[in-house]
Write an enzyme that holds these catalytic residues in place. Sequence first.
Site, mmCIF file in Angstrom:
data_model
loop_
_atom_site.group_PDB
_atom_site.id
_atom_site.type_symbol
_atom_site.label_atom_id
_atom_site.label_comp_id
_atom_site.label_asym_id
_atom_site.label_seq_id
_atom_site.Cartn_x
_atom_site.Cartn_y
_atom_site.Cartn_z
ATOM 1 N N MET A 181 53.708 63.373 76.006
ATOM 2 C CA MET A 181 54.415 64.070 74.920
ATOM 3 C C MET A 181 55.909 63.782 74.999
ATOM 4 S SD MET A 181 52.492 67.719 75.155
ATOM 5 C CE MET A 181 50.700 67.823 75.209
ATOM 6 N N HIS A 238 42.112 62.349 81.579
ATOM 7 C CA HIS A 238 42.876 62.326 80.328
ATOM 8 C C HIS A 238 44.329 62.700 80.602
ATOM 9 C CE1 HIS A 238 43.160 62.787 75.878
ATOM 10 N NE2 HIS A 238 43.924 63.840 76.119
ATOM 11 N N GLY A 280 50.280 69.409 71.523
ATOM 12 C CA GLY A 280 51.523 69.876 72.139
ATOM 13 C C GLY A 280 51.294 70.768 73.346
ATOM 14 N N PHE A 281 50.200 71.516 73.321
ATOM 15 C CA PHE A 281 49.977 72.491 74.391
ATOM 16 C C PHE A 281 48.490 72.603 74.728
ATOM 17 C CE2 PHE A 281 53.640 73.618 71.852
ATOM 18 C CZ PHE A 281 54.631 73.669 72.820
ATOM 19 N N GLY A 282 48.226 72.933 75.980
ATOM 20 C CA GLY A 282 46.870 73.277 76.379
ATOM 21 C C GLY A 282 46.588 74.729 76.022
ATOM 22 N N GLY A 283 45.334 75.110 76.127
ATOM 23 C CA GLY A 283 44.960 76.516 75.988
ATOM 24 C C GLY A 283 44.996 77.087 74.584
ATOM 25 N N MET A 299 41.502 65.526 66.930
ATOM 26 C CA MET A 299 42.162 66.700 67.518
ATOM 27 C C MET A 299 41.582 67.976 66.898
ATOM 28 S SD MET A 299 44.329 65.471 69.696
ATOM 29 C CE MET A 299 44.936 67.076 70.211
ATOM 30 N N ASP A 358 39.443 66.659 71.353
ATOM 31 C CA ASP A 358 40.505 67.168 72.228
ATOM 32 C C ASP A 358 41.083 68.445 71.639
ATOM 33 O OD1 ASP A 358 42.600 67.479 74.021
ATOM 34 O OD2 ASP A 358 43.605 65.598 73.493
ATOM 35 N N SER A 373 41.817 67.143 81.116
ATOM 36 C CA SER A 373 43.235 66.868 80.843
ATOM 37 C C SER A 373 44.070 67.433 81.975
ATOM 38 C CB SER A 373 43.666 67.521 79.527
ATOM 39 O OG SER A 373 45.084 67.574 79.500
ATOM 40 N N ASP A 410 48.003 63.373 78.969
ATOM 41 C CA ASP A 410 48.675 63.740 77.717
ATOM 42 C C ASP A 410 50.161 63.422 77.790
ATOM 43 O OD1 ASP A 410 46.648 64.901 75.982
ATOM 44 O OD2 ASP A 410 46.402 66.398 77.566
ATOM 45 N N GLY A 451 41.035 70.830 79.103
ATOM 46 C CA GLY A 451 42.101 71.157 80.044
ATOM 47 C C GLY A 451 41.852 72.509 80.670
ATOM 48 N N SER A 452 42.179 73.559 79.928
ATOM 49 C CA SER A 452 42.059 74.902 80.508
ATOM 50 C C SER A 452 40.632 75.232 80.930
ATOM 51 C CB SER A 452 42.619 75.952 79.543
ATOM 52 O OG SER A 452 42.262 75.647 78.223
ATOM 53 N N HIS A 474 46.700 59.445 76.267
ATOM 54 C CA HIS A 474 46.846 59.958 74.897
ATOM 55 C C HIS A 474 48.334 60.062 74.577
ATOM 56 C CE1 HIS A 474 46.131 63.785 72.176
ATOM 57 N NE2 HIS A 474 46.611 62.756 71.488
ATOM 58 N N GLY A 491 40.729 72.915 72.801
ATOM 59 C CA GLY A 491 39.876 74.099 72.723
ATOM 60 C C GLY A 491 38.419 73.865 73.069
ATOM 61 N N MET A 528 51.279 61.052 72.487
ATOM 62 C CA MET A 528 51.772 61.916 71.395
ATOM 63 C C MET A 528 53.270 61.679 71.301
ATOM 64 S SD MET A 528 49.466 65.190 72.447
ATOM 65 C CE MET A 528 49.167 64.522 74.070
HETATM 66 C C1 DX5 Z 1 46.922 68.967 73.402
HETATM 67 C C2 DX5 Z 1 46.423 67.934 74.384
HETATM 68 C C3 DX5 Z 1 45.143 68.318 75.011
HETATM 69 C C4 DX5 Z 1 45.174 69.583 75.824
HETATM 70 C C5 DX5 Z 1 43.817 70.185 75.809
HETATM 71 O O1 DX5 Z 1 48.102 68.520 72.856
HETATM 72 O O2 DX5 Z 1 46.255 66.696 73.743
HETATM 73 O O3 DX5 Z 1 44.600 67.234 75.763
HETATM 74 O O4 DX5 Z 1 45.576 69.387 77.149
HETATM 75 O O5 DX5 Z 1 43.867 71.419 76.432
HETATM 76 P P1 DX5 Z 1 42.735 72.526 76.188
HETATM 77 O O6 DX5 Z 1 41.434 71.930 76.621
HETATM 78 O O7 DX5 Z 1 43.185 73.631 77.078
HETATM 79 O O8 DX5 Z 1 42.759 72.864 74.730
HETATM 80 ZN ZN ZN Z 2 45.058 65.030 74.780
#
Ligand code: DX5
Ligand code: ZN
Length: 231
Positions: free
Chosen positions: A40, A36, A145-148, A140, A176, A11, A38, A198-199, A69, A178, A71
């Site tokens: 938002m 990927h 909404g957020f990575g990490g 999901m 998707d 991501s 994201d 992502g992270s 993706h 964690g 959102m």
């Molecule tokens: C969350 C996103 C994910 C996110 C995943 O809203 O849809 O794609 O970037 O990030 P990690 O892998 O860090 O959880």
């Molecule tokens: Zn995503």
Amino acid sequence: MFDRSIKIAPSILSADFANFGQEIRAIEAQGADWVHVDVMDGHFVPNLTFGPPAVKAFRPHVKTFMDVHLMIAPVDPYIEAYAEAGADMITAHVEAGPHIHRTLQAIKAQGVKAGVVLNPGTPAEAVEDVLDLCDMVLIMTVNPGFGGQKFIHSGVEKTRKIRKMIGDRPIHIQIDGGITSETAPLVVAAGADVLVAGSAVFKGGSVDTPEVYGANIRAIREAAEAAQQAA
Ligand code: DX5
Ligand code: ZN
């Protein structure tokens, strides 16, 4: 035979936002199978990211497969713009509106692949009646909404249920949120084949040290492939 081999989809939400072209080229050179993206809207999820012009700017850098993706709510008015921006697949949330069936038809009508997404609080059964319109189900394992964020374990059992529901149909299961080399084997053993990360992909690396991305991708892939072989 439908390809259920493991695919890693970094991501770019965790990439350097001043450097998307180089970041995309770096992750692909280091073994990413998909990219990927994201999207938002600050309404369906509490964060804002990429409009269609941004996605269009990513497109020439993506040589693999661009997985967008969404959102956002509403979704339908923006499907054409994201398809024209160059998405290979568009995924839409079942929670984003009252007519997921219509939304998936609209995605298909654009000639791109279609996927349905479920939030952690949405039961597996919510997608049962639209599976035949889908190329992929995205489960999901964080609230979007957020990575990490931390992996939500109820997604594992949901993956098992949806894998059973899919049966022989040519539909991917993507996870998707964690995903790491510790959590990937859990969802792969339950039936997932496409892993967003992502992270866990971008941590510790940069476009100047892309080999770190490569090592991160390899660690997730090796853990996932071992779980798939054992399953
Ligand atoms: C969350 C996103 C994910 C996110 C995943 O809203 O849809 O794609 O970037 O990030 P990690 O892998 O860090 O959880
Ligand atoms: Zn995503």
